[in-house]
Design a protein around this motif. Structure first.
Motif, PDB file in Angstrom:
ATOM      1  N   PHE A 301       0.702  -1.295  -0.025  1.00 53.95           N
ATOM      2  CA  PHE A 301      -0.014  -0.009   0.169  1.00 53.95           C
ATOM      3  C   PHE A 301       0.806   1.390  -0.040  1.00 53.95           C
ATOM      4  CE2 PHE A 301      -2.609   3.212   2.717  1.00 53.95           C
ATOM      5  CZ  PHE A 301      -3.314   3.381   1.782  1.00 53.95           C
ATOM      6  N   GLY A 326      -5.300  -0.915  -0.105  1.00 52.54           N
ATOM      7  CA  GLY A 326      -5.840  -0.326   1.029  1.00 52.54           C
ATOM      8  C   GLY A 326      -6.880  -1.121   1.610  1.00 52.54           C
ATOM      9  N   CYS A 329      -5.414  -4.226   3.409  1.00 52.28           N
ATOM     10  CA  CYS A 329      -4.637  -3.877   4.725  1.00 52.28           C
ATOM     11  C   CYS A 329      -5.695  -3.696   5.839  1.00 52.28           C
ATOM     12  CB  CYS A 329      -4.225  -2.446   4.624  1.00 52.28           C
ATOM     13  SG  CYS A 329      -2.670  -2.161   3.341  1.00 52.28           S
ATOM     14  N   MET A 337      -3.055   0.840   8.850  1.00 49.23           N
ATOM     15  CA  MET A 337      -3.237   1.855   7.472  1.00 49.23           C
ATOM     16  C   MET A 337      -4.542   2.578   7.317  1.00 49.23           C
ATOM     17  SD  MET A 337      -0.376   2.233   6.152  1.00 49.23           S
ATOM     18  CE  MET A 337       1.186   1.430   6.693  1.00 49.23           C
ATOM     19  N   SER A 341      -6.005   5.123   4.533  1.00 53.47           N
ATOM     20  CA  SER A 341      -7.110   4.314   3.558  1.00 53.47           C
ATOM     21  C   SER A 341      -8.069   5.320   3.315  1.00 53.47           C
ATOM     22  CB  SER A 341      -7.192   2.972   4.056  1.00 53.47           C
ATOM     23  OG  SER A 341      -6.044   1.850   3.996  1.00 53.47           O
TER      24      SER A 341
END
Length: 421
Positions: A301, A326, A329, A337, A341
């Motif tokens: 990412f 994202g 994640c 994240m 994101s």
């Protein structure tokens, strides 16, 4: 309590499926032109450009005389994919196939989110984020590439070789999935994934070169590209036009680019920033020691954001790349994240406002256009810096102070069962 939790999970997933179905129905109505979105016709790339490439590829060659062909050899598979639905005309078949890839991503995220140590937040990011990009997301093949990337990262949790093979395939579709390999855990996982990627890439590249001539002509066309007006570096000239800069906007290599004094310099500086981004990733890779189950997705990412922000081209469809990575994640509870994101999610919504809705303002570099580009690119820069800082602090020894390091170790251990072979 367990029964209630199970019912709650099923209800949440049912709601996500309902929202997905409703929003995707709207996207299909837009690309099929039941509804017309203001601004340029975003479907012409499929009905005109892709279909033109399709005819050339079917004749037995890559589009050697078309400078807008700037894609690796496996991109031919995406262009030829409507042959899978021969009962539909070309554009309609393409839109349906993108819809199926969209559904595949959602299914993968929901399945991954049902395991211990995971959550449905990634699926929700995907459900909400994709329609925010508007019909453009269904009128380019980038969502297909993102589906390969999502599958690679999720498979890599248990099967590093599958991660490597899918990352290599994605790389030959549109280059950027090579970044999925940057965060693999040291030792066995890295050896397995990187070796699988090398073998797969070599086999596919050789096959493409043998089957059709001109498989690597895209390298020349990419090299000659200039500074696209939606890129970060282009902000310099959007502002400069307010003070009498004598440049202009031209349609070159399939996108609107700036041409005029100092454009080449800023374009070179953008390339230099990409080199610096690669250097930072290399230093991070050499210094990182803590690899949790979510680290490959977090690193991918961050890498995708770095190379998107520093690119000379940030086309609207590029936003689906960090959106998909994202989302992976956010599947893992240990990932940090979430904030970057969300910033990508907001940047995606702003992207719709600048293309296609406000693209005339961007081309004109008026106050509205400059504001939209400054906000969108500013959000991406902020997301990149935050993601990079969090990745570094979570993985590099000594990056955290005091008692924070043991907390990271506990989080990593909590994630370990999900990544056990």
């Amino acid at each position: 309590m367990t029964v209630r939790t199970g019912m709650s999970d099923r209800g949440g997933r049912g709601l996500s499926l309902a929202v997905w179905g409703l929003t995707r129905a709207v996207l299909l109505l837009c690309v099929f032109k039941v509804f017309t979105v203001p601004g340029p016709d975003v479907t012409s790339d499929v009905s005109v450009i892709y279909q033109g490439w399709y005819q050339v590829l079917r004749a037995g060659s890559y589009p050697l005389d078309d400078v807008t062909w700037q894609y690796p050899p496996a991109a031919a598979l995406a262009v030829l994919s409507p042959d899978l639905l021969p009962f539909l005309e070309y554009a309609s078949a393409f839109f349906v196939l993108v819809l199926l890839c969209d559904a595949l991503v959602l299914g993968l995220l929901l399945y991954a989110g049902s395991r211990p140590g995971t959550r449905d937040a990634g699926a929700w990011l995907w459900v909400v984020g994709v329609p925010l990009l508007g019909p453009t997301v269904y009128a380019r093949y980038d969502l297909m590439v993102t589906a390969v990337a999502v599958a690679a990262l999720l498979a890599g949790v248990r099967r590093p070789r599958v991660l490597g093979a899918l990352a290599a395939f994605g790389t030959l579709l549109k280059v950027w999935p090579v970044l999925l390999l940057v965060g693999t855990a040291r030792g066995r996982d890295t050896r397995r994934s990187w070796s699988a990627a090398a073998v797969t890439a070599a086999v596919l590249a050789l096959a493409a070169a043998v089957v059709l001539p001109g498989a690597f002509a895209f390298l020349t066309f990419q090299r000659d590209r200039g500074l696209e007006i939606e890129s970060l570096g282009a902000l310099v000239f959007h502002v400069a036009r307010q003070f009498g800069w004598e440049g202009r906007v031209e349609l070159r290599y399939g996108s609107m680019e700036f041409a005029g004094p100092h454009v080449a310099l800023v374009s070179t500086l953008a390339l230099a920033l990409s080199v610096l981004a690669f250097g930072w990733l290399l230093v991070w890779r050499l210094r990182a020691r803590t690899f949790a189950v979510h680290t490959p997705a977090d690193a991918a990412f961050t890498a995708v954001l770095l190379f998107t922000v520093t690119s000379r081209v940030i086309s609207p469809q590029y936003m689906v790349w960090p959106l998909g990575v994202g989302a992976v994640c956010l599947v893992f509870r240990g990932s940090r994240m979430a904030l970057p994101s969300v910033l990508v999610l907001v940047a995606t919504a702003v992207t719709l406002l600048e293309f296609p809705l406000g693209f005339a303002h961007v081309v004109a570099s008026d106050a509205e256009g400059v504001t939209l580009m400054a906000v969108r690119n500013g959000l991406l820069v902020a997301a990149t810096l935050i993601a990079g800082r969090r990745l570094w602090r979570d993985t590099v020894p000594g990056a955290r102070r005091g008692c924070a390091a043991p907390q990271l170790s506990r989080a990593a251990r909590a994630d370990t069962p999900a990544s056990a072979p």
